[in-house]
Design an enzyme around this catalytic site. Sequence first.
Site, short mmCIF file in Angstrom:
data_model
loop_
_atom_site.label_atom_id
_atom_site.label_comp_id
_atom_site.label_asym_id
_atom_site.label_seq_id
_atom_site.Cartn_x
_atom_site.Cartn_y
_atom_site.Cartn_z
N GLU A 101 0.83 -1.22 0.00
CA GLU A 101 0.00 0.00 0.00
C GLU A 101 0.86 1.26 0.00
O GLU A 101 0.57 2.23 -0.69
CB GLU A 101 -0.95 0.00 1.21
CG GLU A 101 -2.17 -0.90 1.05
CD GLU A 101 -1.89 -2.36 1.37
OE1 GLU A 101 -0.73 -2.66 1.74
OE2 GLU A 101 -2.80 -3.19 1.24
N HIS A 115 -11.64 -5.18 8.65
CA HIS A 115 -12.15 -4.80 7.34
C HIS A 115 -13.40 -3.94 7.43
O HIS A 115 -14.10 -3.78 6.44
CB HIS A 115 -12.55 -6.06 6.53
CG HIS A 115 -11.40 -6.84 5.97
ND1 HIS A 115 -10.56 -7.57 6.76
CD2 HIS A 115 -10.98 -7.02 4.70
CE1 HIS A 115 -9.66 -8.18 5.99
NE2 HIS A 115 -9.89 -7.86 4.74
#
Lengths: 370, 331
Positions: free
Chosen positions: B67, B136
Amino acid sequence: MSPAGTTRAKKAPAPQKTARTAAKKTTTMKKTKSARGPTTRVPAAGPDTAHRMELLEDMLRIRRFEERCVELYSAAKIRGFVHLYIGEEAVAVGVNEALTPEDAVVSTYREHGHALARGITAEAVMAEMYGRTTGCSGGRGGSMHLFDASRRFYGGNAIVAGGLPLAAGLALADHMRGQTHVTCCFFGDGAFAEGEFHETANLAALWKLPLLLICENNLYAMGTALERHEAQTDLAMRATSYGMVAWAVDGMDVEAVERAARQAVEGIRAGTGPHFLELRTYRFRAHSMYDPDRYREKGEIEQWKSRDPISLLTDRMRENRELSDEDVARIEQRITAEVDHAVEAAEQAPEEPVGHLLHHVTSSSARAVG
Amino acid sequence: MGGGRTHEEKTTYREAMREALREALRSDDRVFLMGEDVGRYGGCFGVSLGLLEEFGPERVRDTPLSESAFVGAGIGAALAGMRPIVEIMTVNFSLLALDQILNNAATLLHMSGGQLPVPLVIRMTTGAGRQLAAQHSHSLEGWYAHIPGIRVLAPATLEDARHMLAPALADPDPVLIFEHGSLYNVSGELRPPSEAMDLDHAAIRRAGTDISLITYGGSLPKALAAADELAAEGIRAEVIDLRALRPLDDAAITASVARTHRAVVIDEAWRTGSLAAEVSARIAEGSFYELDAPVERVCSAEVPIPYARRLEQAALPQTADIVAAAHRAVD
């Protein structure tokens, strides 16, 4: 910058003095072809002499500029963190020789040398350290955040390894547009402990990005010695594991640095993807102005000072009868005038009105008045 | 602009977003999409399905699971004149790129004295409701809204999903777009863009005079459902969709409270230090003498979002909670 430089790799430098200190501090000090070179002597004078003279002046400019920074810091003219490059000048100057103005540079917080080598004026850098509007970042960045978009100099990143992903993106943009520009990213040995280095090395190799990774291995991540922060201290070897060309170079020898950088840049422009150079170097001063430097042996510092990149070059030039005392005096005089002028200009330069505080937060606020 | 669709045809939020991406890629060759599984996989929520085939692997670029590297690469590419769209799978994963977003994207323009704008769009999903548990499901867009130098958007409708991307790409500064995961399957008729299709203004999704329900993103459908229930009881609720979480549309909030004199702020993030806290504070600062009741907040319970459905639903703002908060303010 160096018309003679393209042929330099084939010419002979003086035999390299021992890099034993570096070899001691790291597990392997491979003397590569590029770091050592053949041993034939070249005759004095000619374009090579002129080029070495330029290299010398570029290194001296950084040295004298930073020595003045120390004085100004003590006089409280400059504040914040100031990280000196003294001892490492051969890296910035040698690498810059391999770059064109169209190439991009991403740097660290120890970047006065990179900025000056790139051609940002002593005046613009000094004004930045004074926090004045005439500084190369308008006084918003200071010592750690020097920028010059016109020279494709993208800072001045004070997060260790934080500039690496950015550099990959600059290289990606050039790559996608079919340009042959190279992005050069400087970082230290400390960056090897950061995930961003490894993420970027993988991404750049995977996408064959035109990225020159310049690891300035000065053997310390702030106060932590390389062998105390890396399980495997052969950094060039580790870089090869990402599938890129990598080798270690004597970072105290500006000509060796230039040769290696030219060789790497040539490979990158030929489309063979990122190249990694580990420049074995040393900072002669403490990490920053706040650092009492308790973690290094005096003897170690002295040993490295005996391989001062500036003396290394001047000794070689004197040996070749390429340099006289008058030459040195002339260069010193020019640089003193340049630094004097930079300080005077910074002293006179305007401070930004507080009413401008919120400028440059967004592009619309950058244009705002008052 | 409607992608050639007839008005009778239904589209989903996912398709609207995909159409926006397609239009951006078609209209500007500086635009490219990159992120984890955006290409061959089609996007982990299926948003970019088919774009690889249409635009090729250079412009619909699968990345490693790095990321920080690919967000930073987006920033670098933006500096060099491209218009990257970076997709991060979820806001929880964006924390791995927080250094790049905060220390570079949001900061470079300022640190460089105005020399280096970063025209970058970062999209990511946010929010809970699909039993994806505590790594999540969080709503961290309020954290990003804390940061000067970036624009934070939360498209909650088909129209915003379809039409926010183009102005986001035209913005010279970084724009973060938060797509609530529960919205992707929302289906309806996509209307042509109205004049309010900018990035600066909140939208009144339902007009009312008795209380303001102020919300954004995935909580908008819940707030609208609550307004329906309240209407059945004779309470006319106004529903404000913030749309942009930074900068906040203060004028819209102030104007609504001036009409209704009561406010409930609905935010799926945790209450403490939340965007709901910011909105409440601004109402207290700017509309104190308009208020007939304390500002109410409906936020997630202060717990990592649990997996078990019953517990997850209990942790999240629900329509019934909004109705109850409205009653406290009105009664």
